[in-house]
Design a protein around this motif. Structure first.
Motif, mmCIF file in Angstrom:
data_model
loop_
_atom_site.group_PDB
_atom_site.id
_atom_site.type_symbol
_atom_site.label_atom_id
_atom_site.label_comp_id
_atom_site.label_asym_id
_atom_site.label_seq_id
_atom_site.Cartn_x
_atom_site.Cartn_y
_atom_site.Cartn_z
ATOM 1 N N TRP A 22 -0.274 0.259 3.331
ATOM 2 C CA TRP A 22 -0.403 1.469 2.533
ATOM 3 C C TRP A 22 0.469 2.601 3.307
ATOM 4 C CZ3 TRP A 22 -4.929 3.173 -1.077
ATOM 5 C CH2 TRP A 22 -5.435 1.957 -1.591
ATOM 6 N N THR A 23 0.649 2.652 4.498
ATOM 7 C CA THR A 23 1.303 3.747 5.234
ATOM 8 C C THR A 23 2.956 3.201 5.182
ATOM 9 O OG1 THR A 23 -0.428 4.278 6.670
ATOM 10 C CG2 THR A 23 1.711 5.277 7.038
ATOM 11 N N TYR A 24 3.273 1.975 5.060
ATOM 12 C CA TYR A 24 4.241 1.493 5.083
ATOM 13 C C TYR A 24 5.115 1.824 3.688
ATOM 14 C CZ TYR A 24 8.169 -2.153 5.487
ATOM 15 O OH TYR A 24 9.441 -2.724 5.322
ATOM 16 N N GLY A 25 4.427 1.965 2.718
ATOM 17 C CA GLY A 25 5.082 2.194 1.204
ATOM 18 C C GLY A 25 5.295 0.772 0.500
ATOM 19 N N SER A 26 4.769 -0.114 0.712
ATOM 20 C CA SER A 26 4.968 -1.305 0.230
ATOM 21 C C SER A 26 4.737 -1.096 -1.454
ATOM 22 C CB SER A 26 3.849 -2.258 0.446
ATOM 23 O OG SER A 26 3.966 -2.760 1.471
ATOM 24 N N GLU A 27 5.967 -1.505 -2.193
ATOM 25 C CA GLU A 27 5.858 -1.638 -3.513
ATOM 26 C C GLU A 27 6.577 -0.322 -3.959
ATOM 27 O OE1 GLU A 27 3.067 -3.690 -6.118
ATOM 28 O OE2 GLU A 27 2.080 -3.625 -4.460
ATOM 29 N N VAL A 30 8.165 9.218 13.329
ATOM 30 C CA VAL A 30 8.174 8.044 13.369
ATOM 31 C C VAL A 30 7.063 7.106 12.618
ATOM 32 C CG1 VAL A 30 8.245 5.963 14.923
ATOM 33 C CG2 VAL A 30 9.554 8.102 15.372
ATOM 34 N N ASN A 31 7.347 6.273 11.730
ATOM 35 C CA ASN A 31 6.390 5.461 10.883
ATOM 36 C C ASN A 31 6.466 4.022 11.684
ATOM 37 O OD1 ASN A 31 5.156 3.838 9.297
ATOM 38 N ND2 ASN A 31 5.532 5.163 7.426
ATOM 39 N N LEU A 32 5.264 3.650 12.376
ATOM 40 C CA LEU A 32 5.225 2.553 13.013
ATOM 41 C C LEU A 32 4.271 1.537 12.229
ATOM 42 C CD1 LEU A 32 4.241 3.498 16.557
ATOM 43 C CD2 LEU A 32 6.334 2.963 15.873
ATOM 44 N N LEU A 49 3.652 10.900 14.631
ATOM 45 C CA LEU A 49 3.823 9.471 14.532
ATOM 46 C C LEU A 49 2.814 9.320 13.403
ATOM 47 C CD1 LEU A 49 4.244 6.905 15.921
ATOM 48 C CD2 LEU A 49 2.182 7.301 17.432
ATOM 49 N N PHE A 50 3.198 8.199 12.795
ATOM 50 C CA PHE A 50 2.265 7.681 11.797
ATOM 51 C C PHE A 50 2.175 6.025 12.066
ATOM 52 C CE2 PHE A 50 4.613 11.127 9.849
ATOM 53 C CZ PHE A 50 3.537 12.031 9.073
ATOM 54 N N ASP A 51 0.892 5.586 11.797
ATOM 55 C CA ASP A 51 0.754 4.113 11.922
ATOM 56 C C ASP A 51 -0.164 3.719 11.077
ATOM 57 O OD1 ASP A 51 1.002 1.430 12.878
ATOM 58 O OD2 ASP A 51 0.526 2.168 15.264
#
Length: 210
Positions: free
Chosen positions: A9-14, A34-36, A3-5
């Protein structure tokens, strides 16, 4: 499952190919995960969504990226919706929901201070540490926020009870790992694909040793 939250920066913006290039995908390396995370998320929101997911799903390892300590969230009365409070909502050069902007202006004018932010961060970290230990979930913490490496500086002359109870080991400060002395203030500065690879390599090494 891993699990990632976290925040953007974790979402991967840009990133050009967010799902493929972000460090959560690289760390998982084909393993179920899963990336929350979501842009602008607060540490309160990260705590909330992590606990909600773990209560309903089997998680072997959790990788949590704490964000800027000044962010928080409030639940709307009589609703399941949460309002995130952050400096970005009062930036005059950006368009924001008027309710979010008004609440953020009130919060930063009358309530926010460093001690409050540090205490809230300590609470969130303490609760996640003990929840993961209780559930036998392996965990790794990292951050883009300040005031985290407690042994390096005296961040408070009167630390809160949350600070006294939480684990004191230093956690990974991501901006430093990728060569930034602090979070870039230039609009839209998030890790590049190569920097996501650097972050992934470091986290992968550490979670293998958990």
């Amino acid at each position: 499952m891993i699990l990632f939250d976290g925040c953007s920066w974790t979402y991967g913006s840009e990133l050009e190919n967010r799902e493929k290039e972000r460090w959560s995908t690289l760390v998982a390396n084909g393993e179920e995960h899963v990336n929350l995370s979501s842009p602008g998320k607060s540490n309160d929101g990260i705590l909330r969504t992590t606990l909600e997911f773990c209560e309903s799903n089997h998680v072997d390892t959790a990788v949590i990226q704490f964000t800027k300590h000044s962010r928080t969230e409030f639940r709307q009365e009589g609703a399941e919706k949460y309002i995130t409070v952050m400096n970005g909502h009062i930036n005059p050069h950006r368009r924001h929901n008027s309710v979010y902007k008004e609440i953020s202006e009130i919060y930063f004018k009358y309530f926010h201070n460093k001690e409050l932010h540090l205490e809230n961060y300590s609470k969130n970290k303490f609760l996640l540490e003990n929840y993961f230990k209780q559930k036998n979930i392996k965990y790794f913490f990292c951050t883009i926020g300040g005031y985290t490496n407690w042994t390096r500086k005296d961040i408070s002359k009167n630390p809160s009870s949350w600070y006294r109870m939480m684990d004191k080991e230093s956690i990974l400060y991501i901006p430093e790992l990728i060569g930034l002395s602090k979070i870039a203030t230039v609009k839209g500065r998030h890790p590049t694909a190569e920097e996501h690879r650097i972050i992934a390599d470091h986290i992968s090494l550490n979670i293998r040793n958990l």
